[in-house]
Design a protein around this motif. Structure first.
Motif, mmCIF file in Angstrom:
data_model
loop_
_atom_site.group_PDB
_atom_site.id
_atom_site.type_symbol
_atom_site.label_atom_id
_atom_site.label_comp_id
_atom_site.label_asym_id
_atom_site.label_seq_id
_atom_site.Cartn_x
_atom_site.Cartn_y
_atom_site.Cartn_z
ATOM 1 N N PHE A 2 0.862 -1.176 0.000
ATOM 2 C CA PHE A 2 0.000 0.000 0.000
ATOM 3 C C PHE A 2 0.902 1.231 0.000
ATOM 4 C CE2 PHE A 2 0.760 -1.289 4.363
ATOM 5 C CZ PHE A 2 1.166 -0.121 4.991
ATOM 6 N N HIS A 3 0.317 2.377 -0.274
ATOM 7 C CA HIS A 3 1.068 3.633 -0.234
ATOM 8 C C HIS A 3 0.936 4.329 1.113
ATOM 9 C CE1 HIS A 3 1.149 2.925 -4.544
ATOM 10 N NE2 HIS A 3 2.047 3.878 -4.664
ATOM 11 N N ALA A 4 -0.250 4.252 1.708
ATOM 12 C CA ALA A 4 -0.460 4.910 3.000
ATOM 13 C C ALA A 4 -1.630 4.249 3.704
ATOM 14 C CB ALA A 4 -0.733 6.404 2.814
ATOM 15 N N ILE A 5 -1.550 4.214 5.032
ATOM 16 C CA ILE A 5 -2.675 3.757 5.835
ATOM 17 C C ILE A 5 -3.031 4.872 6.800
ATOM 18 C CG2 ILE A 5 -1.158 2.549 7.486
ATOM 19 C CD1 ILE A 5 -3.477 0.496 7.780
ATOM 20 N N PHE A 6 -4.324 5.206 6.845
ATOM 21 C CA PHE A 6 -4.808 6.317 7.651
ATOM 22 C C PHE A 6 -5.681 5.777 8.779
ATOM 23 C CE2 PHE A 6 -4.010 8.027 3.408
ATOM 24 C CZ PHE A 6 -3.144 9.077 3.724
ATOM 25 N N LEU A 7 -5.319 6.117 9.999
ATOM 26 C CA LEU A 7 -5.953 5.582 11.195
ATOM 27 C C LEU A 7 -6.770 6.655 11.902
ATOM 28 C CD1 LEU A 7 -2.842 3.655 12.521
ATOM 29 C CD2 LEU A 7 -4.667 2.761 11.084
ATOM 30 N N ALA A 8 -7.650 6.188 12.778
ATOM 31 C CA ALA A 8 -8.560 7.114 13.449
ATOM 32 C C ALA A 8 -7.893 7.899 14.568
ATOM 33 C CB ALA A 8 -9.755 6.333 14.015
ATOM 34 N N ARG A 9 -6.847 7.337 15.195
ATOM 35 C CA ARG A 9 -6.253 8.031 16.348
ATOM 36 C C ARG A 9 -4.778 7.700 16.474
ATOM 37 N NH1 ARG A 9 -7.446 4.759 21.753
ATOM 38 N NH2 ARG A 9 -8.129 2.747 20.948
ATOM 39 N N GLU A 10 -4.103 8.494 17.255
ATOM 40 C CA GLU A 10 -2.654 8.396 17.375
ATOM 41 C C GLU A 10 -2.215 7.071 17.986
ATOM 42 O OE1 GLU A 10 1.247 9.657 16.856
ATOM 43 O OE2 GLU A 10 -0.614 10.488 16.064
ATOM 44 N N GLU A 11 -3.000 6.507 18.885
ATOM 45 C CA GLU A 11 -2.600 5.244 19.517
ATOM 46 C C GLU A 11 -2.464 4.128 18.482
ATOM 47 O OE1 GLU A 11 -3.979 2.160 23.058
ATOM 48 O OE2 GLU A 11 -4.848 4.165 22.964
ATOM 49 N N GLY A 12 -3.326 4.123 17.463
ATOM 50 C CA GLY A 12 -3.206 3.127 16.402
ATOM 51 C C GLY A 12 -1.914 3.296 15.630
ATOM 52 N N ALA B 257 -0.459 7.346 9.185
ATOM 53 C CA ALA B 257 -0.879 8.658 9.678
ATOM 54 C C ALA B 257 -2.171 8.529 10.479
ATOM 55 C CB ALA B 257 -1.087 9.629 8.515
ATOM 56 N N ALA B 258 -2.313 9.351 11.511
ATOM 57 C CA ALA B 258 -3.531 9.407 12.316
ATOM 58 C C ALA B 258 -4.310 10.652 11.905
ATOM 59 C CB ALA B 258 -3.196 9.440 13.798
ATOM 60 N N THR B 259 -5.314 10.476 11.063
ATOM 61 C CA THR B 259 -6.072 11.602 10.516
ATOM 62 C C THR B 259 -7.465 11.733 11.107
ATOM 63 O OG1 THR B 259 -6.855 10.166 8.746
ATOM 64 C CG2 THR B 259 -4.904 11.523 8.287
ATOM 65 N N GLY B 260 -7.956 10.679 11.758
ATOM 66 C CA GLY B 260 -9.358 10.606 12.106
ATOM 67 C C GLY B 260 -10.132 9.868 11.025
ATOM 68 N N ILE B 261 -11.415 9.650 11.265
ATOM 69 C CA ILE B 261 -12.288 8.936 10.333
ATOM 70 C C ILE B 261 -12.972 9.951 9.425
ATOM 71 C CG2 ILE B 261 -14.309 7.424 10.158
ATOM 72 C CD1 ILE B 261 -13.582 6.395 12.990
ATOM 73 N N PRO B 262 -12.925 9.768 8.100
ATOM 74 C CA PRO B 262 -13.531 10.755 7.193
ATOM 75 C C PRO B 262 -15.036 10.893 7.397
ATOM 76 C CG PRO B 262 -12.042 9.310 5.995
ATOM 77 C CD PRO B 262 -12.207 8.710 7.358
#
Length: 494
Positions: free
Chosen positions: A162-172, A187-192
């Motif tokens: 994969f190129h990037a995985i975006f997670l809901a919170r910093e702990e992940g 990256a921890a971006t939150g849920i869209p």
């Protein structure tokens, strides 16, 4: 010669974004719609398409994965929890896509071939697994993102490419880095969630608190117990009850609250939900990832009822940890629990402030920025590295504790500075023999040597090179320990 079904942006930098989801519940498709909305706000996105992969699969496949899940939730919740826990270890399933899933994926592959995207966003783990296979075969040349839709990370979402995985919170993010994943790919971006332009009209400060009681999109019967309990509350309040698409439920609740006069407003499925969320003071319902994120984005605390075992229970744990929710474990105390929140001076206001700190309203835009402005080459996690990550997760060992041949090393694109592969240290030997330069560096190249490599190494070189003649790389490792970032002044993760 192999076909490449996707390519990078054209000379003008215009992107074609394909968003893949799966209609197992409403959340995954809602996240896909939010990313689609964020695409419309970017001048560099020329075209965007959303595809629910279950809608183009066979009726049997769609029924078993879609409707079958909710049958288990209703009748065998302990089995749902068991399945969630057993699949929680990353890379527990490392083999190729199974034949049944591969057959049902053919329409999705056809859609990719026709649309020729430059970027693909997955809001469900099913298409994410398919894209990893296509990347490793060198079939697609698009940036790919995996976007999780619950607060707690589950191992099923982690793929071999994969190129990037975006997670809901910093702990992940800290969890994946501790397992060895490189920080430049997580990256921890939150849920869209969708951005709502229409702001609800302001309420009179003297109005009683408004409860928003949600039965979910399909209309769960638990809402009857919730409403019945609120009839016995001592606090002053008004309530809006949203029954979703369950007309029978709406009729039952309308009959139940008829003696209460105008205190209750009962709705079916409604497009007013964004306005209702902004007007409400307290949400009562299930802690789905998307509904919880929508509540947090507008500073709306939650009273959690009837969570699905597994992801919703863990969502609730996180929200309670942040101080933005309370949970009712028995229907008999729902009214009392809500009363306690409303009657204690300042408690509702403190929970609202906690919800605002937890909210990530710009998550969809942040996902797109991270993907489109991020590395152009994928990250490949070799099978051996996957086995190491699974083993260390089961033994509760972090990557930096590993030494010797089983330790993890990162292959870095020397020019871009991005990690392009995660290997076991013992796998470096062949690469160093074949691609070492006289000055001690490493330069990957295609050509006749590729045919003499083992299958795993051929996949690695093919996916990383992406058709280029050569790629200077460097080896780093073991992976650095996770860096825990401080929260910003407003409490948001950076």
């Amino acid at each position: 010669m192999r076909r490449t079904w996707a390519r990078g942006p054209d000379a003008a930098g215009r992107e074609r974004v394909l968003i893949l989801s799966a209609g197992v519940g409403a959340g995954h498709n809602s996240a896909a719609a939010a990313v689609q909305q964020a695409c419309a706000a970017r001048a560099d996105v020329d075209e965007v398409q959303v595809l629910d992969v279950l809608q183009v699969s066979s009726v049997l496949y769609r029924t078993l994965l879609g409707k079958g899940y909710f049958v288990l939730v209703e009748d065998l919740p302990w089995l749902v929890e068991w399945g969630y826990d057993i699949n929680d270890r990353p890379f527990r399933r490392r083999g190729p896509v199974d034949p049944w899933t591969r057959v049902n994926a053919l329409p999705v592959i056809g859609a990719i071939e026709r649309f020729r995207p430059t970027a693909i966003v997955c809001t469900h783990f099913l298409p994410a697994q398919l894209l990893a296979s296509l990347l490793l075969r060198g079939v697609i040349d698009a940036r790919t993102a995996v976007v999780t839709t619950d607060y707690d990370f589950q191992g099923l979402w982690l793929t071999g490419a994969f190129h990037a995985i975006f997670l809901a919170r910093e702990e992940g993010r800290v969890e994946l880095m501790a397992l060895g994943l490189p920080p430049d790919r997580v990256a921890a971006t939150g849920i869209p969630i969708a951005t709502q332009l229409n702001v609800a009209p302001a309420r009179d400060a003297n109005e009683p608190p408004m409860l928003l009681i949600s039965a979910g999109a399909t209309g769960g019967d638990y809402a009857v117990s919730v409403v019945r309990q609120t009839l016995h509350m001592r606090s002053s309040f008004t309530a809006t009850v949203v029954c979703g698409r369950n007309n029978a439920l709406r009729q039952r609740i309308e009959q139940l609250v008829a003696p209460a006069g105008d205190r209750y407003r009962v709705l079916g499925f409604t497009a007013e939900m964004p306005q209702l969320l902004r007007r409400a003071d307290l949400f009562v319902g299930k802690p789905g990832g998307l509904s919880a994120s929508e509540c947090m984005a507008v500073g709306l605390p939650m009273v959690l009822v009837n969570p699905i075992p597994g992801q919703e229970v863990r969502n609730g744990d996180y929200l309670m940890e942040q101080g933005a929710a309370v949970r009712c474990n028995t229907p008999a105390t729902i009214g009392w629990k809500i009363d306690e929140v409303l009657r204690e001076p300042g408690r509702l206001q403190r929970m609202q402030a906690a919800a605002r700190r937890t909210g990530r309203p710009d998550a969809a835009a942040d996902v797109l920025t991270g993907l489109l402005d991020g590395p152009s080459r994928p990250l490949v996690v070799t099978r051996a590295a996957q086995k190491t990550i699974l083993a260390e997760s089961e033994r509760r060992v972090v990557a930096t504790d590993l030494t010797g041949p089983s330790s993890l090393v990162r292959v870095v694109d020397s020019a871009a500075g991005s990690t392009v592969a995660l290997l076991r240290a013992e796998e470096l030997g062949d690469l160093q023999k074949r691609y070492a330069t006289p000055n001690g560096g490493l330069v990957l190249r295609p050509g006749h040597a590729l045919m003499s490599l083992r299958w795993e190494e051929r996949r690695l070189i093919r996916a990383i090179l992406r058709g280029d003649d050569e790629l200077p790389i460097r080896v780093e490792g073991p992976s650095p320990p996770p860096r825990i970032l401080p929260k910003g002044p407003a409490g948001d993760d950076p």
